[in-house]
Enzyme design. Structure first.
Site, PDB file in Angstrom:
ATOM      1  CG  HIS A 145      -2.098  -0.912   1.125  1.00 27.43           C
ATOM      2  ND1 HIS A 145      -1.965  -2.263   1.367  1.00 27.43           N
ATOM      3  CD2 HIS A 145      -3.420  -0.710   0.836  1.00 27.43           C
ATOM      4  CE1 HIS A 145      -3.151  -2.851   1.244  1.00 27.43           C
ATOM      5  NE2 HIS A 145      -4.045  -1.939   0.906  1.00 27.43           N
ATOM      6  CG  ASP A 197      -0.161   0.261  -4.068  1.00 30.41           C
ATOM      7  OD1 ASP A 197      -1.125  -0.367  -3.592  1.00 30.41           O
ATOM      8  OD2 ASP A 197       0.752   0.734  -3.379  1.00 30.41           O
ATOM      9  N   GLY A 198      -1.047  -2.704  -5.435  1.00 26.88           N
ATOM     10  CA  GLY A 198      -2.190  -3.603  -5.370  1.00 26.88           C
ATOM     11  C   GLY A 198      -3.488  -2.901  -5.032  1.00 26.88           C
ATOM     12  CG  HIS A 199      -6.094  -0.242  -2.234  1.00 23.68           C
ATOM     13  ND1 HIS A 199      -6.816   0.751  -2.872  1.00 23.68           N
ATOM     14  CD2 HIS A 199      -6.883  -0.689  -1.221  1.00 23.68           C
ATOM     15  CE1 HIS A 199      -7.988   0.893  -2.263  1.00 23.68           C
ATOM     16  NE2 HIS A 199      -8.055   0.029  -1.269  1.00 23.68           N
ATOM     17  CG  HIS A 255     -10.564  -4.762  -2.756  1.00 23.35           C
ATOM     18  ND1 HIS A 255     -10.867  -3.420  -2.680  1.00 23.35           N
ATOM     19  CD2 HIS A 255     -10.299  -5.163  -1.489  1.00 23.35           C
ATOM     20  CE1 HIS A 255     -10.800  -3.028  -1.414  1.00 23.35           C
ATOM     21  NE2 HIS A 255     -10.470  -4.076  -0.678  1.00 23.35           N
ATOM     22  CD  GLU A 307     -12.220  -5.332   2.239  1.00 23.68           C
ATOM     23  OE1 GLU A 307     -12.542  -4.825   3.317  1.00 23.68           O
ATOM     24  OE2 GLU A 307     -11.224  -4.968   1.579  1.00 23.68           O
ATOM     25  CB  CYS A 325     -14.222   2.590   1.553  1.00 24.76           C
ATOM     26  SG  CYS A 325     -13.435   3.343   3.007  1.00 24.76           S
ATOM     27  CB  CYS A 400     -10.226   2.563   5.242  1.00 24.82           C
ATOM     28  SG  CYS A 400     -11.317   1.116   5.199  1.00 24.82           S
ATOM     29  CB  CYS A 401     -15.298   3.249   6.657  1.00 26.65           C
ATOM     30  SG  CYS A 401     -15.205   1.778   5.600  1.00 26.65           S
TER      31      CYS A 401
END
Length: 643
Positions: A145, A197-199, A255, A307, A325, A400-401
């Site tokens: 991340h 990046d994976g996200h 995701h 997710e 999110c 995160c939310c």
């Protein structure tokens, strides 16, 4: 008296001067009504709690450790904990755009100082890899991340600069972006690393940094990252958006939040570059998502596992993930698409998601949160709590939310209206004002409780035709609009295929338009391919999805309730309930279910007779879905079986 609401002239999305976009964001202010109340709670409760929560969770401690001004161990289970700080900074910055707040400014300045002190000389900044995984920069792009964190830092910095005019955080973000530009590139670029990046998240942030600074290399870097997804750099996993390139994809997958942030960046790039292929892909994927993978609340994500979106029409109820999110990311993507194309259906989804899938994520008091937003909680449900609980929580290990909700509410006025050379378009209806294309319009409304939207022209260009465009919501079947001496309704050919009612005339200050949207409650059914809700209906009124809660139906649970379709729906305003809501009242009964013994499966004829057997009649009270779980941790359901 409502607080005055001056706003930053530029919000989170600001297409550049040469952008190929149909519409541009207009200025708006929210002075009263539904969203003013929700934003006041955000401003007075949620955002002020942020520094103490970040302190207790260890986020600020980690920054001090990275700066060398504290001792101890890294606190936190995830490599992305820095983003909780960045999203809070973004929320606080947009809040400061509403007007000076001494205490909030002091907190923002202090935390920006911590961030700046933690940054390494070459621009790199990530406390997980500076403290817990030293020497392992960019070795775990699938899960580390690092670029995701960079993206949220950049977005916070752009917000702070736009809201305050100050550049301390923007300087930090630019140093990090400059560092990334020296590290990542195609194999023939001479840069050391070809990776993603994976996200996804840095991509859309880099586009906005380009818009803020004019540095083309940030846009080029964003384009590189978007186009390298789907080429197996992370093992080809859909979870990481690496199975298929965006330009070739036929449906959203993996995701949910990762997919949506990536597609927001694709829309940004199409806007700035005029890339027709990327725009076509974004339009295709949005349509596929809404027709096959979107819950009635606007929620997205069928699977708790990874997710994930799940398969087409796989839209469960009690196991719906629908991360808060993901709702926010959907709104961000849809707003970019609305500006890019000028089409109203993107703002239809924004409205549905705002009022339902998004707003359910925060309690009415602004102190408790939902990470996931199911559409059903069964009778007798036991829940241990935690991040993926169906119970509201004060904070999360993976937090995160909450700050994501804070930043959207604090910047909400920037998602309401747009302009073009012809005039002003109103996407979302609030009490306040809208300004763009040389005009200003004041709005008074009690929407969504009432359908009257009264608009007064306050300023317009002199002596030339000017167009005021009003979005007619997708759910609205009947409407009437009165424009000075003329009246139109839903039978007139004023509404174009893309959902806008356009009023073009030479206006004068004081001219009035009154739009009446029919808010009769309605029953809706899902596509028959949605197995989870076949034979069920949901109750809607205006933009609000409604649900039953066990607390309103004592004497039995919700699992055996059947809605009576022969009886009309009624509306009852309840100023005493949930801060003041309009409920929908329906008739139903509790099924008489015979004891089947030790085996719950019976011949189909017996099951049919049982299902159609009227039991005890019951009056059903349906409350807005956004307000559920504010009184009791009991049962809830959106979709209701019918007799």
């Amino acid at each position: 008296m409502p607080r005055p609401t001056p706003v930053a002239p530029v919000g989170p999305v600001h297409p550049g001067p040469t952008a190929r976009t149909a519409l541009r964001p207009a200025t708006a202010g929210i002075t009263a009504g539904f969203w003013h109340t929700r934003r006041e709670v955000n401003a007075r409760t949620s955002i002020p709690q942020g520094p103490a929560l970040l302190e207790s969770a260890g986020n600020l401690h980690n920054l001090r450790l990275a700066a060398g001004t504290a001792e101890g161990e890294f606190v936190g289970a995830y490599p992305f904990v820095d983003t909780d700080v960045y999203k809070w900074l973004e929320a606080a910055s947009w809040q400061l755009a509403q007007g000076p707040e001494e205490d909030l400014t002091a907190h923002v300045d202090r935390i920006i100082g911590l961030v700046a002190a933690a940054q390494q000389p070459d621009g790199y900044l990530n406390t997980w890899f500076q403290l817990r995984e030293k020497g392992k920069r960019y070795e775990d792009l699938r899960w580390g991340h690092e670029l995701y964190c960079a993206g949220h830092l950049i977005q916070a910095a752009v917000a702070h600069h736009r809201a305050t005019g100050r550049g301390e955080l923007l300087d930090v973000a630019r140093r990090f972006a400059d560092h990334l530009d020296t590290v990542f590139g195609l194999p023939d670029s001479g840069k050391p690393l070809d990776g993603i990046d994976g996200h996804p998240e840095v991509e859309t942030a880099l586009v906005e940094l380009y818009r803020e600074t004019g540095e083309r290399r940030y846009l080029d870097l964003a384009e590189y990252f978007v186009d390298r997804h789907g080429h197996g750099l992370l093992g080809g996993e859909a979870y990481c958006q690496d199975r298929v390139p965006v330009r070739e994809a036929e449906n959203v997958e993996g995701h949910a939040v990762r997919q949506l942030y990536l597609l927001a960046a694709a829309a940004d790039l199409a806007t700035e570059t005029g890339d027709a292929e990327l725009r076509s892909a974004a339009e295709r994927l949005w349509h596929a998502m809404t027709t096959t993978k979107t819950h009635v609340t606007g929620g997205l994500g069928a699977h708790h596992d990874e997710e994930d979106f799940g398969d087409p029409y796989e839209l469960p109820n009690e196991r719906a993930y629908c991360e808060t999110c993901a709702a926010i990311a959907s709104i961000q993507w849809s707003w970019r698409m609305a500006l890019l194309t000028g089409e109203a259906h993107y703002s239809d989804l924004i409205e549905r998601t705002l009022f339902n899938g998004f707003l359910a994520g925060v309690s009415l008091d602004g102190e408790r949160w939902l990470y996931v937003n199911p559409l059903q909680v069964r009778d007798g449900h036991t829940d241990p709590g935690g991040d993926q609980s169906a119970r509201r929580t004060n904070w999360f290990r993976c937090a995160c939310c909450p700050p994501n909700v804070m930043r959207l509410l604090a910047s909400l006025e920037h998602y309401l209206a747009s302009s073009d050379d012809e005039g002003l378009q109103i996407h979302q209806y609030v009490s306040g004002s809208y300004s763009g294309a040389g005009g200003t319009v004041r709005c008074e409304t009690d929407y969504p409780w009432h359908g009257t939207i009264a608009l007064t022209v306050e300023e317009v260009p002199d002596d030339r035709p000017w167009t005021l465009s009003l979005r007619i919501p997708q759910w609205c079947r009947e409407f009437r609009v009165r424009c000075e001496e003329q009246t139109y309704d839903h039978t007139d050919a004023l509404v174009t295929t893309n959902g806008w009612l356009r009023l073009t005339r030479t206006w004068a200050p004081g001219d009035q338009v009154v739009l009446e949207l029919g808010l009769e409650p309605r029953l809706i059914a899902a596509d028959p391919r949605v197995d989870a809700v076949r034979g069920c209906v949901a109750i809607e009124r205006g933009p609000l999805v409604h649900c039953l809660e066990g607390v309103d139906h004592p004497g039995g649970g919700l699992d055996d309730i059947v809605l009576d379709l022969t009886r009309p729906l009624a509306v009852k305003h309840r100023p005493d309930l949930l801060g003041g809501v309009t409920t929908v009242v329906a008739a139903g009964h509790r099924r008489r279910i015979p004891d089947a013994g030790w085996w719950p499966y019976v011949p189909a004829t017996d099951a049919t007779d049982s299902a159609q057997s009227d039991g005890d009649p019951i009056e059903l009270t349906a409350v807005p879905y956004y307000a559920w779980a504010n009184r009791d941790d009991g049962s809830m359901r959106v979709w209701l079986p019918t007799s």
